[in-house]
Design an enzyme around this catalytic site. Sequence first.
Site, PDB file in Angstrom:
ATOM      1  N   TYR A  94      46.105  50.597  33.731  1.00  0.00           N
ATOM      2  CA  TYR A  94      45.165  51.448  34.482  1.00  0.00           C
ATOM      3  C   TYR A  94      45.903  52.657  35.043  1.00  0.00           C
ATOM      4  O   TYR A  94      45.477  53.804  34.876  1.00  0.00           O
ATOM      5  CB  TYR A  94      44.547  50.606  35.611  1.00  0.00           C
ATOM      6  CG  TYR A  94      43.757  51.374  36.653  1.00  0.00           C
ATOM      7  CD1 TYR A  94      42.424  51.727  36.430  1.00  0.00           C
ATOM      8  CD2 TYR A  94      44.324  51.724  37.883  1.00  0.00           C
ATOM      9  CE1 TYR A  94      41.692  52.410  37.393  1.00  0.00           C
ATOM     10  CE2 TYR A  94      43.598  52.399  38.853  1.00  0.00           C
ATOM     11  CZ  TYR A  94      42.283  52.741  38.597  1.00  0.00           C
ATOM     12  OH  TYR A  94      41.569  53.419  39.562  1.00  0.00           O
ATOM     13  N   ILE A 116      44.673  35.103  51.428  1.00  0.00           N
ATOM     14  CA  ILE A 116      45.655  36.201  51.509  1.00  0.00           C
ATOM     15  C   ILE A 116      46.905  35.760  50.767  1.00  0.00           C
ATOM     16  O   ILE A 116      47.446  34.686  51.036  1.00  0.00           O
ATOM     17  CB  ILE A 116      46.002  36.519  52.982  1.00  0.00           C
ATOM     18  CG1 ILE A 116      44.761  37.054  53.710  1.00  0.00           C
ATOM     19  CG2 ILE A 116      47.159  37.516  53.059  1.00  0.00           C
ATOM     20  CD1 ILE A 116      45.011  37.477  55.144  1.00  0.00           C
ATOM     21  N   PHE A 117      47.357  36.599  49.829  1.00  0.00           N
ATOM     22  CA  PHE A 117      48.597  36.301  49.109  1.00  0.00           C
ATOM     23  C   PHE A 117      49.783  36.725  49.968  1.00  0.00           C
ATOM     24  O   PHE A 117      49.796  37.828  50.520  1.00  0.00           O
ATOM     25  CB  PHE A 117      48.652  37.052  47.776  1.00  0.00           C
ATOM     26  CG  PHE A 117      47.550  36.679  46.813  1.00  0.00           C
ATOM     27  CD1 PHE A 117      47.013  35.393  46.786  1.00  0.00           C
ATOM     28  CD2 PHE A 117      47.047  37.612  45.916  1.00  0.00           C
ATOM     29  CE1 PHE A 117      46.001  35.048  45.897  1.00  0.00           C
ATOM     30  CE2 PHE A 117      46.040  37.279  45.015  1.00  0.00           C
ATOM     31  CZ  PHE A 117      45.518  35.995  45.011  1.00  0.00           C
ATOM     32  N   LYS A 176      45.643  56.605  34.107  1.00  0.00           N
ATOM     33  CA  LYS A 176      45.251  57.593  35.133  1.00  0.00           C
ATOM     34  C   LYS A 176      46.293  58.718  35.168  1.00  0.00           C
ATOM     35  O   LYS A 176      45.951  59.893  35.260  1.00  0.00           O
ATOM     36  CB  LYS A 176      45.165  56.933  36.512  1.00  0.00           C
ATOM     37  CG  LYS A 176      43.914  56.095  36.739  1.00  0.00           C
ATOM     38  CD  LYS A 176      42.700  56.974  37.005  1.00  0.00           C
ATOM     39  CE  LYS A 176      41.471  56.156  37.359  1.00  0.00           C
ATOM     40  NZ  LYS A 176      40.244  56.966  37.411  1.00  0.00           N
ATOM     41  N   ASN A 194      26.673  54.681  32.521  1.00  0.00           N
ATOM     42  CA  ASN A 194      26.164  53.715  31.537  1.00  0.00           C
ATOM     43  C   ASN A 194      25.806  52.367  32.147  1.00  0.00           C
ATOM     44  O   ASN A 194      25.457  51.434  31.430  1.00  0.00           O
ATOM     45  CB  ASN A 194      27.153  53.530  30.372  1.00  0.00           C
ATOM     46  CG  ASN A 194      28.411  52.793  30.797  1.00  0.00           C
ATOM     47  OD1 ASN A 194      28.667  52.627  31.987  1.00  0.00           O
ATOM     48  ND2 ASN A 194      29.209  52.365  29.831  1.00  0.00           N
ATOM     49  N   GLN A 253      37.226  52.710  33.739  1.00  0.00           N
ATOM     50  CA  GLN A 253      37.495  51.275  33.795  1.00  0.00           C
ATOM     51  C   GLN A 253      38.258  51.154  35.109  1.00  0.00           C
ATOM     52  O   GLN A 253      39.395  51.626  35.227  1.00  0.00           O
ATOM     53  CB  GLN A 253      38.329  50.881  32.572  1.00  0.00           C
ATOM     54  CG  GLN A 253      38.514  49.399  32.321  1.00  0.00           C
ATOM     55  CD  GLN A 253      39.174  48.647  33.449  1.00  0.00           C
ATOM     56  OE1 GLN A 253      38.491  47.924  34.204  1.00  0.00           O
ATOM     57  NE2 GLN A 253      40.460  48.799  33.630  1.00  0.00           N
TER      58      GLN A 253
HETATM   59  N1  LIG Z   1      37.494  51.755  44.136  1.00  0.00           N
HETATM   60  C1  LIG Z   1      38.803  51.952  44.214  1.00  0.00           C
HETATM   61  O1  LIG Z   1      39.555  51.132  44.776  1.00  0.00           O
HETATM   62  C2  LIG Z   1      39.423  53.224  43.656  1.00  0.00           C
HETATM   63  C3  LIG Z   1      40.670  53.637  44.108  1.00  0.00           C
HETATM   64  C4  LIG Z   1      41.220  54.812  43.579  1.00  0.00           C
HETATM   65  C5  LIG Z   1      40.536  55.509  42.591  1.00  0.00           C
HETATM   66  N2  LIG Z   1      39.332  55.057  42.163  1.00  0.00           N
HETATM   67  C6  LIG Z   1      38.650  55.797  41.091  1.00  0.00           C
HETATM   68  O2  LIG Z   1      37.454  56.354  41.596  1.00  0.00           O
HETATM   69  C7  LIG Z   1      36.476  56.420  40.538  1.00  0.00           C
HETATM   70  C8  LIG Z   1      35.176  55.820  40.990  1.00  0.00           C
HETATM   71  O3  LIG Z   1      35.387  54.449  41.288  1.00  0.00           O
HETATM   72  P1  LIG Z   1      34.347  53.626  42.150  1.00  0.00           P
HETATM   73  O4  LIG Z   1      35.117  52.903  43.181  1.00  0.00           O
HETATM   74  O5  LIG Z   1      33.206  54.493  42.541  1.00  0.00           O
HETATM   75  O6  LIG Z   1      33.899  52.531  41.087  1.00  0.00           O
HETATM   76  P2  LIG Z   1      32.447  52.080  40.613  1.00  0.00           P
HETATM   77  O7  LIG Z   1      32.641  50.919  39.710  1.00  0.00           O
HETATM   78  O8  LIG Z   1      31.546  51.897  41.770  1.00  0.00           O
HETATM   79  O9  LIG Z   1      31.944  53.344  39.781  1.00  0.00           O
HETATM   80  C9  LIG Z   1      32.371  53.597  38.469  1.00  0.00           C
HETATM   81  C10 LIG Z   1      31.145  54.034  37.700  1.00  0.00           C
HETATM   82  O10 LIG Z   1      31.519  54.429  36.378  1.00  0.00           O
HETATM   83  C11 LIG Z   1      30.488  53.997  35.505  1.00  0.00           C
HETATM   84  N3  LIG Z   1      31.029  53.913  34.156  1.00  0.00           N
HETATM   85  C12 LIG Z   1      32.020  53.085  33.698  1.00  0.00           C
HETATM   86  N4  LIG Z   1      32.217  53.299  32.395  1.00  0.00           N
HETATM   87  C13 LIG Z   1      31.366  54.289  32.016  1.00  0.00           C
HETATM   88  C14 LIG Z   1      31.109  54.947  30.797  1.00  0.00           C
HETATM   89  N5  LIG Z   1      31.779  54.615  29.678  1.00  0.00           N
HETATM   90  N6  LIG Z   1      30.157  55.927  30.758  1.00  0.00           N
HETATM   91  C15 LIG Z   1      29.466  56.246  31.879  1.00  0.00           C
HETATM   92  N7  LIG Z   1      29.669  55.652  33.071  1.00  0.00           N
HETATM   93  C16 LIG Z   1      30.605  54.676  33.134  1.00  0.00           C
HETATM   94  C17 LIG Z   1      30.073  52.647  36.046  1.00  0.00           C
HETATM   95  O11 LIG Z   1      28.799  52.242  35.581  1.00  0.00           O
HETATM   96  C18 LIG Z   1      30.107  52.926  37.546  1.00  0.00           C
HETATM   97  O12 LIG Z   1      28.855  53.389  38.019  1.00  0.00           O
HETATM   98  C19 LIG Z   1      37.119  55.739  39.335  1.00  0.00           C
HETATM   99  O13 LIG Z   1      37.662  56.736  38.488  1.00  0.00           O
HETATM  100  C20 LIG Z   1      38.223  54.916  39.931  1.00  0.00           C
HETATM  101  O14 LIG Z   1      39.263  54.675  39.013  1.00  0.00           O
HETATM  102  C21 LIG Z   1      38.738  53.962  42.692  1.00  0.00           C
END
Ligand SMILES: NC(=O)c1ccc[n+]([C@@H]2O[C@H](COP(=O)([O-])OP(=O)(O)OC[C@H]3O[C@@H](n4cnc5c(N)ncnc54)[C@H](O)[C@@H]3O)[C@@H](O)[C@H]2O)c1
Length: 330
Positions: free
Chosen positions: A155, A215-216, A159, A41, A89
């Site tokens: 969060y 840095i904290f 998860k 989205n 999120q």
């Molecule tokens: N980046 C990190 O540090 C990290 C660490 C562990 C896990 N994750 C998980 O990995 C996954 C991907 O994260 P990322 O780092 O690629 O983040 P990102 O923000 O780059 O990607 C998340 C994507 O989800 C889309 N999105 C959000 N809400 C939406 C909705 N309601 N409908 C459709 N699309 C939606 C956003 O537009 C975005 O493109 C997530 O589930 C995140 O929780 C991320």
Amino acid sequence: MNVSTYYREKRILITGGLGFLGSNLAHKLVSFGANVTIIDNLDPLYGGNLYNVGSVRDKLKVIIGDIQDESLITPLLVDCDIVFHFAAQVSYIDSLNIPFRDLDLNARATLSILEIIRKHNLQTKIVFSSSRMVIGKSNNRIVDESVPTNPLSLYAIHKLTSEKYLLMYHSDFGIPVIIFRITNPYGVRQQLKHNKYSLVGWFIRMAMENKTITIFGDGKQLRDYIYVEDIIEAFLLSTANPKSNGEIINLGSGYSSEFGEMVKNIIRIVGSGEIKYVDWPANYERIETGNFQVDISKLKSLTDWAPSFTLEQGIRQTYEYYKLKLSHYI
Ligand SMILES: NC(=O)c1ccc[n+]([C@@H]2O[C@H](COP(=O)([O-])OP(=O)(O)OC[C@H]3O[C@@H](n4cnc5c(N)ncnc54)[C@H](O)[C@@H]3O)[C@@H](O)[C@H]2O)c1
């Protein structure tokens, strides 16, 4: 079996596929000849970016829409072999400010996907991006998949709730599910708009702009940073192995670095920026996990995967990317 053969002509849906992990995965799947559909989205709070798939735009299908829209997502799920469910999120820091939005996206949306699959196509495999955050404080243990969970943010609670939904639907209905607990990912195609998640990229931006990086504490806390190409390789190899079904799998590099060392590496590689040490703000300290070292032996037993990038190599590769493309990510 060659992993590319496994994915050739598979119908694959990536939720959140315009973001960091999803778009890097999409590039690889397209190169294997998979039929990739993305639903995203482009919520400006997160990393969704059409530029991320610009060079493969004619080789995949992009649907701009919300995963919570069941009439939109149902036909996509019915018509697919594997869904990589990444839309979320993503900020654990924001989750307390937007509790119900976090619940909706990080828990309810997973349940909704599972229900659609249960009703329409029990063969669809779901690959879920969970987080090391579900563990909470590691108390200096090396964290394997059996360590008790004690999430410290909404969060992480949501998860973990998704993990439980997935495991239940796997055991009750036989739906193939794989849960990855990802450590600290970084690399190309990640948003650099804010510092609410994934600090490596944000710090590369700060250093490139010759700014001060805060840095904290003393910066000695250990983290497992993993470069995005290594993550994608692990996703692809594990998902192709039927033994991964129903499993929670730690996904980290298996190497830990001090937070402060990571920052020093960035400043050295970029050649600008400086460090300032400050006390932990109260609202961060409560959810700070302390040292985090992860055991990746399960991942290695399921695949012949090993990380290819050291932290230094990964930072270098990321910096080279943003040197040319920074304006698309800020
Ligand atoms: N980046 C990190 O540090 C990290 C660490 C562990 C896990 N994750 C998980 O990995 C996954 C991907 O994260 P990322 O780092 O690629 O983040 P990102 O923000 O780059 O990607 C998340 C994507 O989800 C889309 N999105 C959000 N809400 C939406 C909705 N309601 N409908 C459709 N699309 C939606 C956003 O537009 C975005 O493109 C997530 O589930 C995140 O929780 C991320």
